[in-house]
Write an enzyme that holds these catalytic residues in place. Structure first.
Site, mmCIF file in Angstrom:
data_model
loop_
_atom_site.group_PDB
_atom_site.id
_atom_site.type_symbol
_atom_site.label_atom_id
_atom_site.label_comp_id
_atom_site.label_asym_id
_atom_site.label_seq_id
_atom_site.Cartn_x
_atom_site.Cartn_y
_atom_site.Cartn_z
ATOM 1 N N HIS A 241 0.808 -1.233 0.000
ATOM 2 C CA HIS A 241 0.000 0.000 0.000
ATOM 3 C C HIS A 241 0.839 1.281 0.000
ATOM 4 O O HIS A 241 0.294 2.371 -0.114
ATOM 5 C CB HIS A 241 -0.951 0.032 1.201
ATOM 6 C CG HIS A 241 -0.245 0.344 2.486
ATOM 7 N ND1 HIS A 241 0.376 -0.607 3.220
ATOM 8 C CD2 HIS A 241 -0.052 1.525 3.127
ATOM 9 C CE1 HIS A 241 0.929 -0.061 4.280
ATOM 10 N NE2 HIS A 241 0.694 1.233 4.244
HETATM 11 C C1 UD1 Z 1 -2.427 4.938 5.798
HETATM 12 C C2 UD1 Z 1 -1.208 5.508 6.499
HETATM 13 C C3 UD1 Z 1 -0.097 4.478 6.519
HETATM 14 C C4 UD1 Z 1 -0.571 3.153 7.059
HETATM 15 C C5 UD1 Z 1 -1.774 2.700 6.254
HETATM 16 C C6 UD1 Z 1 -2.314 1.380 6.712
HETATM 17 C C7 UD1 Z 1 -0.820 7.933 6.329
HETATM 18 C C8 UD1 Z 1 -0.040 8.957 5.639
HETATM 19 N N1 UD1 Z 1 -0.701 6.693 5.815
HETATM 20 O O1 UD1 Z 1 -2.095 4.767 4.428
HETATM 21 O O2 UD1 Z 1 0.963 4.966 7.326
HETATM 22 O O3 UD1 Z 1 0.473 2.199 6.997
HETATM 23 O O4 UD1 Z 1 -2.788 3.699 6.373
HETATM 24 O O5 UD1 Z 1 -3.388 0.938 5.933
HETATM 25 O O6 UD1 Z 1 -1.485 8.229 7.298
HETATM 26 N N2 UD1 Z 1 -9.378 4.178 1.518
HETATM 27 C C9 UD1 Z 1 -10.555 3.471 1.370
HETATM 28 N N3 UD1 Z 1 -11.119 2.947 2.483
HETATM 29 C C10 UD1 Z 1 -10.571 3.094 3.709
HETATM 30 C C11 UD1 Z 1 -9.372 3.833 3.838
HETATM 31 C C12 UD1 Z 1 -8.779 4.369 2.723
HETATM 32 O O7 UD1 Z 1 -11.083 3.324 0.282
HETATM 33 O O8 UD1 Z 1 -11.140 2.591 4.697
HETATM 34 C C13 UD1 Z 1 -8.753 4.772 0.312
HETATM 35 C C14 UD1 Z 1 -8.781 6.288 0.403
HETATM 36 O O9 UD1 Z 1 -9.866 6.797 -0.250
HETATM 37 C C15 UD1 Z 1 -7.477 6.688 -0.253
HETATM 38 C C16 UD1 Z 1 -6.586 5.484 -0.086
HETATM 39 O O10 UD1 Z 1 -7.392 4.391 0.295
HETATM 40 O O11 UD1 Z 1 -7.645 6.920 -1.612
HETATM 41 C C17 UD1 Z 1 -5.500 5.746 0.891
HETATM 42 O O12 UD1 Z 1 -5.979 5.989 2.217
HETATM 43 P P1 UD1 Z 1 -5.140 6.881 3.226
HETATM 44 O O13 UD1 Z 1 -5.757 6.888 4.560
HETATM 45 O O14 UD1 Z 1 -4.810 8.167 2.603
HETATM 46 O O15 UD1 Z 1 -3.712 6.199 3.318
HETATM 47 P P2 UD1 Z 1 -3.249 4.687 3.344
HETATM 48 O O16 UD1 Z 1 -2.610 4.398 2.037
HETATM 49 O O17 UD1 Z 1 -4.310 3.747 3.824
#
Ligand code: UD1
Length: 400
Positions: A241
């Site tokens: 991820h």
């Molecule tokens: C985040 C953390 C990372 C952690 C990871 C674990 C930051 C900068 N990054 O990264 O340190 O290791 O979580 O998973 O805080 N999304 C969904 N559903 C969800 C959550 C996210 O669809 O429940 C999608 C969001 O719309 C976004 C993408 O996933 O487009 C990334 O989510 P985001 O919370 O920005 O960061 P992660 O890559 O999950």
């Protein structure tokens, strides 16, 4: 009541206002495993009033609710519902929403965990709040009458790679925290080098291992591999991820090619993170993976099912932080698809090895040709980290 009259001996039940009001901040998947053991330990303490604040950074059922259920966590006391956004949007929304909660509830202590955007946001909100009326701090530290004490759990980890958003979050959170609970000696050393006074650093061990031990029996009964038709020890688990791996067609494409080749040597189970799924679709990489019957793609799975997959796998290929630690504890080989790790103890003592998209197939073949992994479980990764934290909070507080 005058504070001096309060003797909070552990047999008496203090009135609610005399208890130490603690906020536990949870935001994203890896945070839930870190707050759960601490929540359960604090809940048993009569002097503590513990509240869960869920920022809503992760919001899908598979990324959030399923973890709360598995880990025996109640509904959060506060849900900020911030959702996704750019880094500034996500961080800003959490700061604005959490500042309101801080003003309304004035906790004595705020505990942030890990390195996600919400960790940073709540640390800034906590240390910049100034309550209009002076209260008596429940802690011995000076200057805490206007704001809560800020504690960071999993402090001191450094990848020394400032292109990682998590590294920025770790550095700023540690710089702001009053108490830094660390998992390993390298973390202590990093903090000392950054000039953090020694008395703020407390090595407590690895809280993730507490969660794993808390649920070990249930995990062992789950038999997730069998339910997928896989033989224990004859498949690899993949998770990805990190933006550096999954956000460009070039990096994600190279990893997908590696997975195709790897599937010739071993079956692969790949629970796909939402960020990665979006990008596999938009870069046109999903179809080929789906057509490969040696690669099982699935939605992210809950904690118990995921750990069951890990318990029985031959090795893991990942860019996660937590999985590097869990595999070291369990003695399962781990290949980490990153140029660096903020958890060097997993390489030096544990089963972890850094790899690249280009090297991953060769590294995996070398794992497959070796029996067992040589490793030593780092000190204090023993399932008792939450109780060490509770002990430390008691030492920091007045009259407990
Ligand atoms: C985040 C953390 C990372 C952690 C990871 C674990 C930051 C900068 N990054 O990264 O340190 O290791 O979580 O998973 O805080 N999304 C969904 N559903 C969800 C959550 C996210 O669809 O429940 C999608 C969001 O719309 C976004 C993408 O996933 O487009 C990334 O989510 P985001 O919370 O920005 O960061 P992660 O890559 O999950």
């Amino acid at each position: 009541m005058n504070r001096k009259d309060i003797t909070m001996d552990m047999n008496s039940i203090p009135g609610r206002s005399d208890r130490v009001k603690i906020h536990l901040i949870a935001a994203a998947r890896p945070n839930f495993m870190k707050i759960a053991p601490l929540y359960h330990a604090l809940k048993n303490e009569r002097w503590a009033d513990v509240y869960i604040v869920h920022t809503g950074q992760h919001y899908d059922i598979n990324m959030s609710d399923a973890f709360f259920r598995d880990l025996g966590l109640p509904e959060p006391d506060f849900h900020l519902g911030v959702g996704s956004g750019t880094h500034a949007e996500q961080t800003g929304k959490v700061m604005i929403a959490y500042e309101k909660i801080l003003m309304e509830t004035s906790p004595d202590m705020v505990i942030v965990v890990g390195d996600v955007n919400s960790t940073l946001a709540c640390s800034i909100a906590t240390t910049k709040i100034s309550y209009p009326s002076i209260r008596n701090s429940k802690f011995k530290s000076k200057n805490l009458n206007h704001r809560p004490l800020l504690a960071h759990l999993e402090a001191g980890l450094r990848s020394f790679d400032r292109s990682m958003p998590e590294e920025i979050n770790r550095i700023v959170t540690d710089a702001l925290s009053d108490i830094l609970w660390t998992p390993s000696p390298d973390a202590d050393l990093n903090l000392k080098k950054e000039g953090v006074p020694e008395e703020k650093i407390v090595r407590v061990g690895n809280i993730m291992i507490d969660s794993l031990e808390m649920l070990r029996e249930i995990i062992e009964k789950q038999k997730m591999a069998r339910s997928l038709g896989l033989d224990p020890g004859r498949y690899a688990v993949v998770t990805l991820h990190r933006p550096s791996n999954v956000d460009t067609p070039r990096s994600l494409g190279a990893i997908c090619e590696g997975l195709e080749e790897l599937s010739g040597y071993i079956q692969i189970v790949f629970p796909v993170h939402p960020r990665t799924m979006k990008n596999l679709v938009s870069f046109g990489l999903l179809e080929k993976l789906e057509e490969n019957n040696r690669i099982i793609l699935m939605e992210p799975v809950n904690y118990v099912r995921f750990m069951s997959l890990i318990f029985d796998c031959r090795f893991v290929l990942t860019d996660s932080g937590g999985i590097q630690e869990e595999t070291t504890y369990l003695g399962i080989p781990c290949l980490t698809l990153r140029p660096n790790t903020e958890r060097p103890v997993t390489v030096e003592q544990g089963t972890n090895r850094l790899t690249t998209a280009e090297k991953m197939v060769n590294d995996a073949r070398s794992v497959l040709s070796t029996d067992g992994a040589h490793f030593r479980v780092p000190d204090l990764w023993d399932g008792h980290t939450a109780s060490r934290i509770v002990k430390n909070i008691k030492e920091l507080a007045l009259n407990l």
